[in-house]
Design an enzyme around this catalytic site. Structure first.
Site, PDB file in Angstrom:
ATOM      1  N   LYS A  24      -6.328  39.360 -59.462  1.00  0.00           N
ATOM      2  CA  LYS A  24      -5.945  38.341 -58.196  1.00  0.00           C
ATOM      3  C   LYS A  24      -6.410  37.106 -58.525  1.00  0.00           C
TER       4      LYS A  24
ATOM      5  N   CYS B 155     -13.507  43.159 -38.800  1.00  0.00           N
ATOM      6  CA  CYS B 155     -14.297  43.348 -40.229  1.00  0.00           C
ATOM      7  C   CYS B 155     -15.502  43.527 -40.437  1.00  0.00           C
ATOM      8  N   MET B 156     -16.495  42.592 -39.824  1.00  0.00           N
ATOM      9  CA  MET B 156     -17.982  42.571 -40.124  1.00  0.00           C
ATOM     10  C   MET B 156     -18.750  43.051 -38.938  1.00  0.00           C
TER      11      MET B 156
ATOM     12  N   MET C 134     -14.991  49.119 -44.648  1.00  0.00           N
ATOM     13  CA  MET C 134     -14.353  49.353 -43.376  1.00  0.00           C
ATOM     14  C   MET C 134     -14.184  50.665 -43.121  1.00  0.00           C
TER      15      MET C 134
ATOM     16  N   GLY D 103     -16.120  41.639 -46.543  1.00  0.00           N
ATOM     17  CA  GLY D 103     -14.782  41.674 -46.914  1.00  0.00           C
ATOM     18  C   GLY D 103     -14.161  40.255 -47.565  1.00  0.00           C
ATOM     19  N   GLN D 104     -14.369  39.350 -46.677  1.00  0.00           N
ATOM     20  CA  GLN D 104     -14.090  38.056 -46.796  1.00  0.00           C
ATOM     21  C   GLN D 104     -14.953  37.212 -47.723  1.00  0.00           C
TER      22      GLN D 104
HETATM   23  N1  LIG Z   1      -3.857  47.928 -40.123  1.00  0.00           N
HETATM   24  C1  LIG Z   1      -5.010  47.058 -40.662  1.00  0.00           C
HETATM   25  N2  LIG Z   1      -5.211  45.790 -40.200  1.00  0.00           N
HETATM   26  C2  LIG Z   1      -6.196  45.070 -40.458  1.00  0.00           C
HETATM   27  C3  LIG Z   1      -7.253  45.614 -41.381  1.00  0.00           C
HETATM   28  C4  LIG Z   1      -6.980  47.067 -41.638  1.00  0.00           C
HETATM   29  O1  LIG Z   1      -7.834  47.492 -42.475  1.00  0.00           O
HETATM   30  N3  LIG Z   1      -5.942  47.783 -41.356  1.00  0.00           N
HETATM   31  N4  LIG Z   1      -8.344  44.983 -41.521  1.00  0.00           N
HETATM   32  C5  LIG Z   1      -8.677  43.884 -40.703  1.00  0.00           C
HETATM   33  C6  LIG Z   1      -9.683  43.058 -41.649  1.00  0.00           C
HETATM   34  S1  LIG Z   1     -10.976  43.652 -42.100  1.00  0.00           S
HETATM   35  C7  LIG Z   1      -9.521  41.766 -41.849  1.00  0.00           C
HETATM   36  S2  LIG Z   1     -10.562  40.752 -42.774  1.00  0.00           S
HETATM   37  C8  LIG Z   1      -8.336  41.163 -41.269  1.00  0.00           C
HETATM   38  C9  LIG Z   1      -7.592  40.106 -42.046  1.00  0.00           C
HETATM   39  O2  LIG Z   1      -6.606  39.451 -41.523  1.00  0.00           O
HETATM   40  P1  LIG Z   1      -5.983  37.964 -41.600  1.00  0.00           P
HETATM   41  O3  LIG Z   1      -7.203  36.813 -41.591  1.00  0.00           O
HETATM   42  O4  LIG Z   1      -5.145  37.618 -40.327  1.00  0.00           O
HETATM   43  O5  LIG Z   1      -5.228  37.947 -42.939  1.00  0.00           O
HETATM   44  P2  LIG Z   1      -4.957  36.958 -44.106  1.00  0.00           P
HETATM   45  O6  LIG Z   1      -3.687  37.401 -44.841  1.00  0.00           O
HETATM   46  O7  LIG Z   1      -6.199  36.918 -44.966  1.00  0.00           O
HETATM   47  O8  LIG Z   1      -4.673  35.550 -43.147  1.00  0.00           O
HETATM   48  C10 LIG Z   1      -5.337  34.269 -43.670  1.00  0.00           C
HETATM   49  C11 LIG Z   1      -4.201  33.211 -43.472  1.00  0.00           C
HETATM   50  O9  LIG Z   1      -4.633  32.034 -43.848  1.00  0.00           O
HETATM   51  C12 LIG Z   1      -3.886  31.378 -44.529  1.00  0.00           C
HETATM   52  N5  LIG Z   1      -4.390  30.549 -45.400  1.00  0.00           N
HETATM   53  C13 LIG Z   1      -4.985  30.718 -46.735  1.00  0.00           C
HETATM   54  N6  LIG Z   1      -5.881  29.664 -46.998  1.00  0.00           N
HETATM   55  C14 LIG Z   1      -5.786  28.769 -45.871  1.00  0.00           C
HETATM   56  C15 LIG Z   1      -6.404  27.600 -45.718  1.00  0.00           C
HETATM   57  O10 LIG Z   1      -7.390  27.040 -46.351  1.00  0.00           O
HETATM   58  N7  LIG Z   1      -6.437  26.925 -44.554  1.00  0.00           N
HETATM   59  C16 LIG Z   1      -5.542  27.627 -43.557  1.00  0.00           C
HETATM   60  N8  LIG Z   1      -5.447  26.796 -42.333  1.00  0.00           N
HETATM   61  N9  LIG Z   1      -5.003  28.495 -43.767  1.00  0.00           N
HETATM   62  C17 LIG Z   1      -5.102  29.284 -44.945  1.00  0.00           C
HETATM   63  C18 LIG Z   1      -3.065  32.535 -45.241  1.00  0.00           C
HETATM   64  O11 LIG Z   1      -1.701  32.005 -45.556  1.00  0.00           O
HETATM   65  C19 LIG Z   1      -3.031  33.539 -44.172  1.00  0.00           C
HETATM   66  O12 LIG Z   1      -1.998  33.468 -43.543  1.00  0.00           O
HETATM   67  O13 LIG Z   1      -7.177  41.855 -41.062  1.00  0.00           O
HETATM   68  C20 LIG Z   1      -7.525  43.036 -40.208  1.00  0.00           C
HETATM   69  N10 LIG Z   1      -6.404  43.770 -39.777  1.00  0.00           N
HETATM   70  N1  LIG Z   2      -7.276  43.909 -52.997  1.00  0.00           N
HETATM   71  C1  LIG Z   2      -7.904  43.430 -51.902  1.00  0.00           C
HETATM   72  N2  LIG Z   2      -9.398  43.376 -51.666  1.00  0.00           N
HETATM   73  C2  LIG Z   2     -10.094  43.194 -50.693  1.00  0.00           C
HETATM   74  C3  LIG Z   2      -9.181  42.934 -49.553  1.00  0.00           C
HETATM   75  C4  LIG Z   2      -7.726  42.887 -49.577  1.00  0.00           C
HETATM   76  O1  LIG Z   2      -7.074  42.761 -48.460  1.00  0.00           O
HETATM   77  N3  LIG Z   2      -7.321  43.362 -50.855  1.00  0.00           N
HETATM   78  N4  LIG Z   2      -9.971  42.531 -48.494  1.00  0.00           N
HETATM   79  C5  LIG Z   2     -11.295  42.406 -48.133  1.00  0.00           C
HETATM   80  C6  LIG Z   2     -11.624  42.486 -46.893  1.00  0.00           C
HETATM   81  S1  LIG Z   2     -11.622  41.393 -45.862  1.00  0.00           S
HETATM   82  C7  LIG Z   2     -12.190  43.560 -46.635  1.00  0.00           C
HETATM   83  S2  LIG Z   2     -12.847  44.016 -44.984  1.00  0.00           S
HETATM   84  C8  LIG Z   2     -12.626  44.485 -47.600  1.00  0.00           C
HETATM   85  C9  LIG Z   2     -12.042  46.047 -47.139  1.00  0.00           C
HETATM   86  O2  LIG Z   2     -12.577  46.945 -48.236  1.00  0.00           O
HETATM   87  P1  LIG Z   2     -12.676  48.607 -47.896  1.00  0.00           P
HETATM   88  O3  LIG Z   2     -13.135  48.991 -46.907  1.00  0.00           O
HETATM   89  O4  LIG Z   2     -13.167  49.480 -49.182  1.00  0.00           O
HETATM   90  O5  LIG Z   2     -10.849  48.933 -47.794  1.00  0.00           O
HETATM   91  P2  LIG Z   2      -9.933  49.679 -46.881  1.00  0.00           P
HETATM   92  O6  LIG Z   2      -8.847  50.136 -47.831  1.00  0.00           O
HETATM   93  O7  LIG Z   2      -9.494  49.017 -45.635  1.00  0.00           O
HETATM   94  O8  LIG Z   2     -10.892  50.941 -46.369  1.00  0.00           O
HETATM   95  C10 LIG Z   2     -11.767  51.803 -47.208  1.00  0.00           C
HETATM   96  C11 LIG Z   2     -11.740  53.105 -46.962  1.00  0.00           C
HETATM   97  O9  LIG Z   2     -11.953  53.813 -45.734  1.00  0.00           O
HETATM   98  C12 LIG Z   2     -11.282  54.986 -45.938  1.00  0.00           C
HETATM   99  N5  LIG Z   2     -11.435  55.790 -44.365  1.00  0.00           N
HETATM  100  C13 LIG Z   2     -10.354  55.982 -43.833  1.00  0.00           C
HETATM  101  N6  LIG Z   2     -10.846  56.716 -42.842  1.00  0.00           N
HETATM  102  C14 LIG Z   2     -12.124  56.920 -42.757  1.00  0.00           C
HETATM  103  C15 LIG Z   2     -13.209  57.357 -41.947  1.00  0.00           C
HETATM  104  O10 LIG Z   2     -12.952  57.902 -41.130  1.00  0.00           O
HETATM  105  N7  LIG Z   2     -14.577  57.491 -42.717  1.00  0.00           N
HETATM  106  C16 LIG Z   2     -14.760  56.898 -44.037  1.00  0.00           C
HETATM  107  N8  LIG Z   2     -15.981  56.944 -44.418  1.00  0.00           N
HETATM  108  N9  LIG Z   2     -13.707  56.223 -44.505  1.00  0.00           N
HETATM  109  C17 LIG Z   2     -12.529  56.312 -44.247  1.00  0.00           C
HETATM  110  C18 LIG Z   2      -9.912  54.905 -46.257  1.00  0.00           C
HETATM  111  O11 LIG Z   2      -9.490  56.221 -46.693  1.00  0.00           O
HETATM  112  C19 LIG Z   2     -10.111  53.580 -47.403  1.00  0.00           C
HETATM  113  O12 LIG Z   2      -9.974  54.181 -48.859  1.00  0.00           O
HETATM  114  O13 LIG Z   2     -11.825  44.539 -48.785  1.00  0.00           O
HETATM  115  C20 LIG Z   2     -11.972  43.141 -49.219  1.00  0.00           C
HETATM  116  N10 LIG Z   2     -11.535  43.155 -50.505  1.00  0.00           N
HETATM  117  S1  SF4 Z   3     -14.068  37.327 -55.864  1.00  0.00           S
HETATM  118 FE1  SF4 Z   3     -13.080  39.505 -55.581  1.00  0.00          FE
HETATM  119  S2  SF4 Z   3     -10.748  39.021 -55.668  1.00  0.00           S
HETATM  120 FE2  SF4 Z   3     -11.946  37.397 -56.625  1.00  0.00          FE
HETATM  121  S3  SF4 Z   3     -12.044  37.875 -58.943  1.00  0.00           S
HETATM  122 FE3  SF4 Z   3     -13.836  38.577 -57.672  1.00  0.00          FE
HETATM  123  S4  SF4 Z   3     -13.408  40.746 -57.259  1.00  0.00           S
HETATM  124 FE4  SF4 Z   3     -11.502  39.637 -57.956  1.00  0.00          FE
HETATM  125 MO   LIG Z   4     -12.103  42.108 -43.515  1.00  0.00          MO
END
Ligand SMILES: Nc1nc2c(c(=O)[nH]1)N[C@H]1C(S)=C(S)[C@@H](COP(=O)(O)OP(=O)(O)OC[C@H]3O[C@@H](n4cnc5c(=O)[nH]c(N)nc54)[C@H](O)[C@@H]3O)O[C@H]1N2
Ligand SMILES: Nc1nc2c(c(=O)[nH]1)N[C@H]1C(S)=C(S)[C@@H](COP(=O)(O)OP(=O)(O)OC[C@H]3O[C@@H](n4cnc5c(=O)[nH]c(N)nc54)[C@H](O)[C@@H]3O)O[C@H]1N2
Ligand code: SF4
Ligand SMILES: [Mo]
Length: 753
Positions: A82, A171-172, A340, A377-378
């Site tokens: 990525k 998220c956090m 998460m 996460g972010q």
């Molecule tokens: N079902 C489900 N839903 C989840 C989660 C999950 O585990 N399951 N996880 C949650 C978590 S942990 C997170 S962090 C959220 C993330 O949720 P979001 O933050 O809503 O997801 P992103 O796709 O990262 O959205 C970032 C947006 O910013 C835009 N963007 C990129 N760069 C810039 C920039 O420089 N400026 C501006 N203005 N825009 C920009 C991108 O195009 C994108 O539309 O989702 C949550 N939702």
């Molecule tokens: N490739 C990629 N990397 C990312 C992101 C992305 O969108 N894509 N997003 C970033 C962000 S904002 C975040 S928050 C992180 C998230 O990073 P992670 O939290 O590692 O990712 P997830 O896939 O949301 O969830 C982790 C695991 O939680 C498990 N889970 C479900 N239910 C339970 C439960 O009851 N107990 C426990 N212990 N586990 C459970 C799921 O099976 C899953 O494998 O990743 C970050 N990195």
């Molecule tokens: S910051 Fe995360 S997404 Fe970017 S190169 Fe490192 S591991 Fe990959």
């Molecule tokens: Mo997140």
């Protein structure tokens, strides 16, 4: 040319090979060969995950053409795919390049003056007519610190509302709640270097291999160098992370509180606790009588025998006993990392406390290789939102919006008249969108996040955003499932086109660089916010000419707080590959381990103990008694299956960026419903068939994939597909402490679509 979809296996191999190439120091040659020799490299940071890998951005003929890893940064030159493919997110023809205003239901092009005058008029007149809390800001852990800071100041000091939130609430927030309740201050105490010293890893609710690939790789490297290293993964599903595990702890979703307590139970039973540390550095709960404290915890743990944990969780007790043995072995360093699977739970804070407990009772904390470590996460959830106070209840650098003395201190720092900062509590993310639904909030500014896709119970909140009588502004780089609902869409500059500071998981602050101009009329969020501030009459509050000037103000605001990073000047950040705070002076190298005497500059030199938990008034961390508690929604006769959502390595959240990269879109571009073979048999579902997943809140259709990655009775889809919105199904119940929603668990039924 033959268009061929690369297999996922090949994709992952390519990723690893590319990374390997870079650490061998071949990067400049290899990349240069594909892009030519005249490339100019500038240091920056990857804009995706909270690992915060250092990069170099390669520019040729005014175009960002390549990315390579920074060998001097913590990632040692490694990047995941990525990261390498980042240049593609700048150049897709769908980029937003003109402001747009919705007229008669349609978004039409406008000038910046038209768009921002309209936004300013709507926000200021709403404040006049309906009060300051009728406006709100919803931001992101992906904005730069300077951008989030500008928004924070504009809304709190300008509009006088605490309605400042962001996606880190999704998220956090539970991690923040965990750190604050256990240690008194947010943010991890350890660092990535601990990975190289750990003998035992607990990866709890974290698919590290896919979500923090470079951290995972470092864990794998540690295992390679020290083959006795043990990796224990706690996850209901099998994932690429469980594949390298020495021990996979599977369980019924939502039952891991019982398992973590059972591990503590065993450690106490085996008398592997660190008695001296407990006596001098800990309390049990808050306000418990000193003499009875420890016994109170021992009594609490009595229920949590491995047999009991097995009966609650379905995980064989032998596995729980093995995990406890490895974690607590004397002389071994243990590190736990979680994400998460723990945070996105209605008991997210409690689960965080339970991870901290294991380290506290064994004293495996604050030593090289021994630390509890919540993975962020972010890329800037830590630096820009948690540290800088971008959630409704916070103010910058550890202050709270609900505390009069903290508001008074902020007013002084910001040069405001006493009483300017509002005392009324702001709304947390879910409450904020519910207030929008009720029209209590009438104007909302959304920046760098896509809530129209990523909020739980999406049908409900999409309707709230789309309603005619609310005014929603969305700044993004591409059309999204949120811009399609917004009243004004602002074209933002993206990574590579602007400059700012990011703070990653390990308290490392890094400067990201501008290397090219943005297309069309797109502008950095920072500039847009300053412009809007001026038009609203708050120009004095945002007086900076550029983000560097704002950074100097931010350093000043953080001075004399536990976040102390006065020493991180722009010049240093430009030169160095990140610095870990506390870093109180310009000659300070930064701090690897917080709270540790001799390492953390905030621990007085004459402190007699190894650690000083200075976040708490009594300088002691807290062991909490947190019982097993059921998730909000569990399967029943009507909705008989668990449903969970998460991530895959190729994609990022709502997919707006990664789906613009051809190689990534071709791999896992579509969200498939992962169904266990036994369930598939019972339901007569085959791979490829369209299946409708239905919860009490909504439904969506996914192609099925029959696989044993999820256990029987649990379905998984990834969250990245904007054409298949899994969040129509998820639940918006949240943790009463952190207000973080329980994305990870809800109940569904399925039918063939
Ligand atoms: N079902 C489900 N839903 C989840 C989660 C999950 O585990 N399951 N996880 C949650 C978590 S942990 C997170 S962090 C959220 C993330 O949720 P979001 O933050 O809503 O997801 P992103 O796709 O990262 O959205 C970032 C947006 O910013 C835009 N963007 C990129 N760069 C810039 C920039 O420089 N400026 C501006 N203005 N825009 C920009 C991108 O195009 C994108 O539309 O989702 C949550 N939702
Ligand atoms: N490739 C990629 N990397 C990312 C992101 C992305 O969108 N894509 N997003 C970033 C962000 S904002 C975040 S928050 C992180 C998230 O990073 P992670 O939290 O590692 O990712 P997830 O896939 O949301 O969830 C982790 C695991 O939680 C498990 N889970 C479900 N239910 C339970 C439960 O009851 N107990 C426990 N212990 N586990 C459970 C799921 O099976 C899953 O494998 O990743 C970050 N990195
Ligand atoms: S910051 Fe995360 S997404 Fe970017 S190169 Fe490192 S591991 Fe990959
Ligand atoms: Mo997140």
């Amino acid at each position: 040319m033959v268009e061929m979809s690369i297999s996922r296996r090949k994709f992952l191999m390519t990723s690893a090979a590319a990374s390997a190439l870079l650490t061998l120091g071949k990067a400049p040659d290899a990349v240069a060969r594909t892009v030519g020799d005249s490339i100019k490299w500038t240091k920056g940071v990857c804009r995706y995950c909270g690992t915060g890998c250092g990069v170099y951005k390669g520019v040729q003929d005014g175009k960002l053409v390549a990315v390579k890893g920074d060998p001097k940064n913590h990632n040692q030159g490694f990047l995941c795919l990525k990261g390498f493919l980042l240049p593609q997110i700048l150049y897709d023809s769908r980029r937003l390049t003109t402001p747009q205003i919705r007229k008669n239901g349609k978004l039409v092009d406008a000038t910046w003056d038209e768009a921002l005058d309209l936004v300013a008029k709507k926000f200021t007149s709403s404040v006049k007519k309906h009060g300051p809390d009728s406006v709100a800001f919803y931001g992101s852990g992906q904005g730069y610190t300077e951008e989030s800071y500008a928004a924070n100041k504009l809304f709190r000091a300008g509009f006088a509302t605490n309605n400042i939130e962001g996606n880190p609430r999704l998220c956090m927030a539970s991690a923040v709640g965990g750190y604050v309740t256990t240690f008194g201050k947010d943010e991890p105490m350890g660092c990535y270097e601990d990975i190289d010293k750990a003998d035992v890893f607990f990866l709890v609710g974290s698919n590290t291999a896919e979500c923090h690939p470079i951290i995972f790789q470092r864990i794998a490297r540690r295992k390679e160098h020290a083959p006795d290293t043990k990796v224990v993964v706690f996850d209901p599903r099998k994932t690429p992370t469980t594949r390298i595990a020495d021990l996979h702890i599977p369980f019924t979703p939502g039952t891991d509180l019982a398992i973590l307590n059972a591990i503590a139970h065993l450690i106490v039973k085996w008398d592997l606790v660190d008695k001296n540390f407990i006596k001098k550095q800990l309390t049990v709960g808050e306000g418990k009588e000193a003499g009875k404290q420890w016994q109170h915890y021992v009594d609490f743990l009595a229920t949590y025998t491995p047999e009991y944990a097995e009966s609650v969780s379905g995980c064989p007790k032998e596995k729980i006993i093995q995990a406890a043995k490895w974690f607590s072995e004397k002389g071994k360093a243990s590190m736990s990392l979680w994400t998460m699977g723990l945070n996105q739970r209605i008991r997210g804070v409690w689960l965080n406390n339970l991870c901290h407990n294991l380290h506290l009772i064994t004293g495996k904390i604050g030593k090289p290789g021994s630390t509890p470590f919540s993975l962020t996460g972010q890329p800037n959830a830590c630096g820009g939102v948690r540290d800088q106070g971008g959630l409704s209840h916070l103010l910058p650098y550890g202050k709270l919006s609900g505390k009069p003395e903290h508001r008074a201190a902020m007013e002084k720092l910001w040069g405001l008249k006493p009483g300017t900062l509002p005392s009324r509590p702001g709304k947390h993310a879910i409450a904020m969108f519910q207030a929008l639904e009720k029209k209590e909030i009438k104007c909302m500014y959304i920046m760098c996040t896509n809530p129209g896709q990523t909020l739980p119970n999406a049908n409900r909140y999409r309707k709230a955003i789309a309603a005619d009588d609310v005014f929603v502004v969305c700044a993004d780089i591409y059309p999204t499932r949120t811009t399609e609902l917004a009243d004004v869409v602002l074209p933002a500059a993206v990574w590579g086109e602007k400059e700012g500071v990011y703070g990653c998981s390990e308290r490392r602050y890094q400067l990201d660089s501008k290397v090219v101009d943005s297309p069309g009329l797109a502008r950095p969020d920072f500039d847009i916010l300053l412009d809007l501030g001026k038009r609203c009459g708050f120009g004095d509050l945002l007086p900076w000419k550029n983000p560097a000037e704002a950074w100097d103000e931010i350093r000043r605001i953080a001075k004399d707080t536990p976040y102390a990073f006065w020493g991180m000047t722009r010049e240093r950040l430009r030169k160095e590959s990140g610095i870990l705070w506390p870093c109180p002076s310009e000659d300070h190298p930064g701090t690897k381990r917080r709270y540790v005497a001799g390492e953390d500059p905030l621990v007085p030199a004459d402190w007699p103990e190894r650690i000083m938990f200075y976040g708490k008034p009594n300088k002691r961390a807290v062991v909490w008694c947190r019982p097993q508690a059921a998730p909000e929604e569990v399967p029943d006769g009507d909705y008989p299956y668990f449903f969970t959502t998460g991530r895959v390595i190729e994609h990022w959240h709502s997919g707006t960026m990664t789906m613009k990269c051809r190689e990534l879109k071709e791999s896992k571009g579509i969200a498939e419903l992962e169904i266990h073979p036994e369930d598939a048999k019972a339901l007569k579902i085959r791979t490829g068939q369209a299946v409708r997943v239905i919860s009490r809140r909504g439904n969506a259709v996914f192609p099925a994939r029959v696989t044993d990655t999820s256990p029987r009775g649990m379905f998984f889809v990834h969250m990245h597909d904007e054409d298949r919105l899994c969040n129509k199904i998820t639940i918006d119940a949240y943790d009463p402490g952190s207000k973080q929603p329980e994305f990870k668990i809800c109940a569904v039924k399925v039918e063939k679509a």
